[in-house]
Design an enzyme around this catalytic site. Sequence first.
Site, PDB file in Angstrom:
ATOM      1  N   SER A 170       0.789  -1.233   0.000  1.00 20.32           N
ATOM      2  CA  SER A 170       0.000   0.000   0.000  1.00 20.32           C
ATOM      3  C   SER A 170       0.818   1.278   0.000  1.00 20.32           C
ATOM      4  O   SER A 170       0.261   2.370  -0.137  1.00 20.32           O
ATOM      5  CB  SER A 170      -0.966   0.013   1.191  1.00 20.32           C
ATOM      6  OG  SER A 170      -2.077  -0.803   0.917  1.00 20.32           O
ATOM      7  N   SER A 176      -6.072   3.499   4.209  1.00 22.37           N
ATOM      8  CA  SER A 176      -5.440   2.849   3.061  1.00 22.37           C
ATOM      9  C   SER A 176      -6.496   2.196   2.180  1.00 22.37           C
ATOM     10  O   SER A 176      -6.360   1.042   1.746  1.00 22.37           O
ATOM     11  CB  SER A 176      -4.407   1.805   3.517  1.00 22.37           C
ATOM     12  OG  SER A 176      -3.538   1.476   2.464  1.00 22.37           O
ATOM     13  N   LYS A 216       0.217   3.770  -2.749  1.00 17.13           N
ATOM     14  CA  LYS A 216      -0.736   4.888  -2.728  1.00 17.13           C
ATOM     15  C   LYS A 216      -0.050   6.241  -2.587  1.00 17.13           C
ATOM     16  O   LYS A 216      -0.662   7.271  -2.886  1.00 17.13           O
ATOM     17  CB  LYS A 216      -1.754   4.691  -1.604  1.00 17.13           C
ATOM     18  CG  LYS A 216      -2.657   3.479  -1.798  1.00 17.13           C
ATOM     19  CD  LYS A 216      -3.688   3.375  -0.690  1.00 17.13           C
ATOM     20  CE  LYS A 216      -4.602   2.177  -0.895  1.00 17.13           C
ATOM     21  NZ  LYS A 216      -3.957   0.902  -0.544  1.00 17.13           N
TER      22      LYS A 216
END
Length: 430
Positions: A70, A130, A73
């Site tokens: 993640s 997230s 991102k």
Amino acid sequence: MFERARRLIASCVIAAATAVAPVASTAQAQVPYLQLLPATQPKYAAVVVDAKTGEVLYAKRADSPRYPASITKVMTLYLAFEALAAGRLRLDDQIVVSPRAAAQAPTKLGLRAGETISVQDAILAMCTKSANDMAVAMAEKLGGSEARFAAMMTLRAHELGMRNTRFVNASGLPDSRQISTARDIAILSRAVMRDYPQYYGFFGAKNFTYRGVSMRNHNGMLNTMPGVDGIKTGYTNASGFNIAVSAVRENRRLITVVLGAPSTAVRNENAEDLMLTGFDVMARRDRGEKITIAQNLFEPEPSGPITRPSIAQGDGEQDGLKIVLASATPPASASRTKIVEPGKTALRGKKGGRWVVQVGAFKSKSDAKEQITLVTKRFGKHFDARDGEIGGKVAGSYRARFSGYTEASARDACQALKAKRMACMVVKPT
């Protein structure tokens, strides 16, 4: 710092003891090894960087390929911040959640297809929870499709100097093709702070409340280590526990990246150890000492002769001692491509040919123009100084094209794009 040093020495002693002492159980024997020596883990990689100068204070497998999870991102958000700064996006704009976005695997915000959310709330959902659905929704908002947005992410990453990174999705959900390194993630972290300081504060949000539900930031170091103000965590089974974290102390800022830790607790503790040691090393250098993070962590220096400076390397496999950020946006003069919009005549035959290379078809002229610009920046050898054209609307789409090729040069240009899994088509003269 003395307490932390004592703890690290004790860790080494415990680990050594478990290697020679009778073992009551395998699980008991592994606990000190796993929890106290994360750098021994096969997925582990780390880097510590002075955010101001880009100096690498410590590196362990910093250029080894890893799954970013993640932390991906951060690049999705970088492009969102870029659009906000350019006026192409506003914080109060609404994003429509597509069926594809709504179908993303958790962690996600959970909006249904057809529902809308503001850009600001989508950003906060990505920074704190997230949210994978919000990453895809943002990608579709900015790129038209997640696949095209992922290509934009990769292009921007390479422009920033992230040489060993490739993105294929906007969220970081598992995909074996999505690869980065600790060093590249540090470059990205530093770029966000440099280029969009007005939006960096989103990463420091400790909580986010949406529709009456309060969500805590996955980055627990925001609450446990004074001075930490960002930026992002990540986890998949393949990646292990990842974090990119930044902190300020005595007017100094450090960026630390830890990848592949065996647990959240080990990851955070190791990142804190590296960060605190980094601050201590910088302070001791100010007093005239010659000290490295590796030395201060009681970590052995690389074996064998050192033929180049090793200011603070954790091992001997690194290529450089400084993270240098490339320009986020190349100078306007960098490209000589002319973009000709529908209804206007292109200057064909500039290179002695009448063949055309088509690099995509888009719902809007602005998307087609952006694709021409992106391709020119990334593949200048084949497209710079050509005539970029936005073809008339056909079947609801505007075609992004380059003209002025011979057959051979057109096929070479297309081959270069296809090698990077980008759309391309050679068009014969009419």
